[in-house]
Design a protein around this motif. Sequence first.
Motif, mmCIF file in Angstrom:
data_model
loop_
_atom_site.group_PDB
_atom_site.id
_atom_site.type_symbol
_atom_site.label_atom_id
_atom_site.label_comp_id
_atom_site.label_asym_id
_atom_site.label_seq_id
_atom_site.Cartn_x
_atom_site.Cartn_y
_atom_site.Cartn_z
ATOM 1 N N ASN A 80 0.835 -1.213 0.000
ATOM 2 C CA ASN A 80 0.000 0.000 0.000
ATOM 3 C C ASN A 80 0.864 1.257 0.000
ATOM 4 O O ASN A 80 0.671 2.173 0.790
ATOM 5 N N ASP A 81 1.851 1.254 -0.892
ATOM 6 C CA ASP A 81 2.759 2.384 -1.138
ATOM 7 C C ASP A 81 3.735 2.688 -0.010
ATOM 8 O O ASP A 81 4.329 3.761 0.024
ATOM 9 N N ALA A 82 3.917 1.772 0.934
ATOM 10 C CA ALA A 82 4.895 1.970 2.009
ATOM 11 C C ALA A 82 5.863 0.788 2.024
ATOM 12 O O ALA A 82 5.495 -0.345 1.705
ATOM 13 N N ASP A 83 7.107 1.068 2.394
ATOM 14 C CA ASP A 83 8.133 0.028 2.443
ATOM 15 C C ASP A 83 7.691 -1.113 3.359
ATOM 16 O O ASP A 83 7.214 -0.881 4.475
ATOM 17 N N ASP A 98 -5.256 -5.312 -0.581
ATOM 18 C CA ASP A 98 -3.911 -4.749 -0.457
ATOM 19 C C ASP A 98 -3.293 -4.597 -1.838
ATOM 20 O O ASP A 98 -3.556 -5.388 -2.750
ATOM 21 N N ASN A 99 -2.472 -3.563 -1.977
ATOM 22 C CA ASN A 99 -1.693 -3.355 -3.190
ATOM 23 C C ASN A 99 -0.245 -3.676 -2.842
ATOM 24 O O ASN A 99 0.362 -2.982 -2.024
ATOM 25 N N ILE A 100 0.285 -4.725 -3.451
ATOM 26 C CA ILE A 100 1.651 -5.163 -3.153
ATOM 27 C C ILE A 100 2.474 -5.001 -4.422
ATOM 28 O O ILE A 100 2.138 -5.549 -5.470
ATOM 29 N N MET A 101 3.531 -4.218 -4.307
ATOM 30 C CA MET A 101 4.358 -3.869 -5.468
ATOM 31 C C MET A 101 5.772 -4.405 -5.279
ATOM 32 O O MET A 101 6.343 -4.301 -4.186
ATOM 33 N N PHE A 102 6.315 -4.962 -6.348
ATOM 34 C CA PHE A 102 7.683 -5.460 -6.366
ATOM 35 C C PHE A 102 8.420 -4.684 -7.448
ATOM 36 O O PHE A 102 8.046 -4.715 -8.617
ATOM 37 N N ILE A 103 9.479 -3.963 -7.042
ATOM 38 C CA ILE A 103 10.224 -3.144 -7.974
ATOM 39 C C ILE A 103 11.687 -3.562 -7.943
ATOM 40 O O ILE A 103 12.315 -3.559 -6.878
#
Length: 109
Positions: A80-83, A98-103
């Motif tokens: 959710n846009d937090a580390d 939840d929004n889970i991002m892998f960069i």
Amino acid sequence: MTATLKIHLQFGGGAELLFDKIKRREVELPVLKKYFPDCPKEKWTIRELLVWLKDNLLRERPELFIQGDSVRPGILVLINDADWELYGELEYEIQENDNIMFISTLHGG
């Protein structure tokens, strides 16, 4: 207990190349006990999500995404846009939507 857990996944910085070049996905995780019968937990965590991703969505070169039971160093994980470090990393209990991002922060040269 709900039948599935709906979440949003995003891949960027090159990580999407390992997942059929798809940057955004909405997925429904099955009931945890159906996927991991021996798991003592009731809720999905990032730890189980990584296994599910490897088994279901990761298409090539898993060594560029997974190392041991976590993401490889150089993969930034945001919940959710937090580390993810603010949420307990692998032990974070995933919530509905939840929004889970892998960069990937790794770049060839």
